[in-house]
Design a protein around this motif. Structure first.
Motif, PDB file in Angstrom:
ATOM      1  N   ASN A  79      46.586 -70.045  87.407  1.00 43.04           N
ATOM      2  CA  ASN A  79      47.803 -69.293  86.636  1.00 43.04           C
ATOM      3  C   ASN A  79      46.917 -67.421  86.889  1.00 43.04           C
ATOM      4  N   ILE A  80      45.649 -67.630  86.017  1.00 51.65           N
ATOM      5  CA  ILE A  80      44.976 -66.932  85.913  1.00 51.65           C
ATOM      6  C   ILE A  80      45.157 -65.573  86.938  1.00 51.65           C
ATOM      7  N   TYR A  82      46.559 -65.698  89.938  1.00 52.10           N
ATOM      8  CA  TYR A  82      48.332 -65.381  90.355  1.00 52.10           C
ATOM      9  C   TYR A  82      48.377 -64.002  89.545  1.00 52.10           C
ATOM     10  N   GLU A  83      48.876 -64.128  88.483  1.00 56.59           N
ATOM     11  CA  GLU A  83      48.540 -62.818  87.450  1.00 56.59           C
ATOM     12  C   GLU A  83      48.436 -61.728  87.845  1.00 56.59           C
ATOM     13  N   ARG A  84      46.364 -61.503  88.259  1.00 60.41           N
ATOM     14  CA  ARG A  84      45.866 -60.588  88.201  1.00 60.41           C
ATOM     15  C   ARG A  84      45.931 -60.302  90.532  1.00 60.41           C
ATOM     16  N   GLY A  86      48.704 -61.365  92.237  1.00 55.29           N
ATOM     17  CA  GLY A  86      49.907 -61.410  92.602  1.00 55.29           C
ATOM     18  C   GLY A  86      50.312 -62.446  93.869  1.00 55.29           C
ATOM     19  N   ARG A  88      49.283 -66.507  94.993  1.00 54.93           N
ATOM     20  CA  ARG A  88      48.785 -68.052  94.755  1.00 54.93           C
ATOM     21  C   ARG A  88      47.944 -68.380  95.955  1.00 54.93           C
TER      22      ARG A  88
END
Length: 170
Positions: A79-80, A82-84, A86, A88
């Motif tokens: 998830n981290i 993915y947040e950075r 954009g 997966r």
């Protein structure tokens, strides 16, 4: 009748674990790979429970706790990322070692734990389960060997693809 039912459950869970491990090797989505790895690990847990031995039950309990801690950490890291980044996708999340070097240690530790490297709790659980399942029926050695090999293979695949390579830019 009970032994035959247990043999059916053990066979289904081990063969299912091997097949899901093969699916893991084809995954390009970080979260899907981690989720499928949980399913593969629960195959060996179910097989250990179906042996109805103390080794199997305690090994299953230990592996469930260890895998719960390990998988939640891997999901957090995914998830981290993915947040950075954009995405997966493993095709985009390459070279995270250069992009987020502080998280690379966590990726390494949790991937090592996921493939039951010493001195993790996963290793203790898997050794107990291997002991109980093989002592229950030595025929299961073939599928257990495949399951252990493919488990290490997809975990190394996850780590190598996410941490190494050229960071996608543009």
């Amino acid at each position: 009748s009970g032994v035959i039912n247990n043999f059916i459950w053990v066979s289904i869970s081990l063969v299912g674990g091997v097949l899901v491990s093969l699916i893991c090797l084809r995954q390009m989505d970080l979260k899907a790979l981690i989720a499928y790895s949980s399913v593969a690990h629960m195959g060996i847990v179910l097989a250990g429970l179906m042996t109805l031995t103390m080794w199997g039950i305690s090994g299953s309990y230990t592996l469930m706790i260890a895998h719960g801690l390990c998988s939640s950490g891997l999901f957090c890291l995914a998830n981290i990322s993915y947040e950075r980044m954009g995405s997966r996708s493993l095709l985009i999340n390459k070279g995270l070692l250069n992009f987020m070097p502080s998280l690379s240690l966590w990726w390494f530790l949790l991937c090592s734990s996921n493939m039951a490297a010493p001195p993790t709790l996963n290793l203790l659980g898997e050794v107990c389960l291997l002991n109980s399942i093989v002592s229950w029926s030595w025929v299961t050695m073939i599928t257990l060997s495949l399951l252990s090999f493919f488990s290490a293979a997809y975990t190394l695949y996850l780590y190598a693809y996410s941490q190494h390579g050229k960071l996608l830019s543009g």
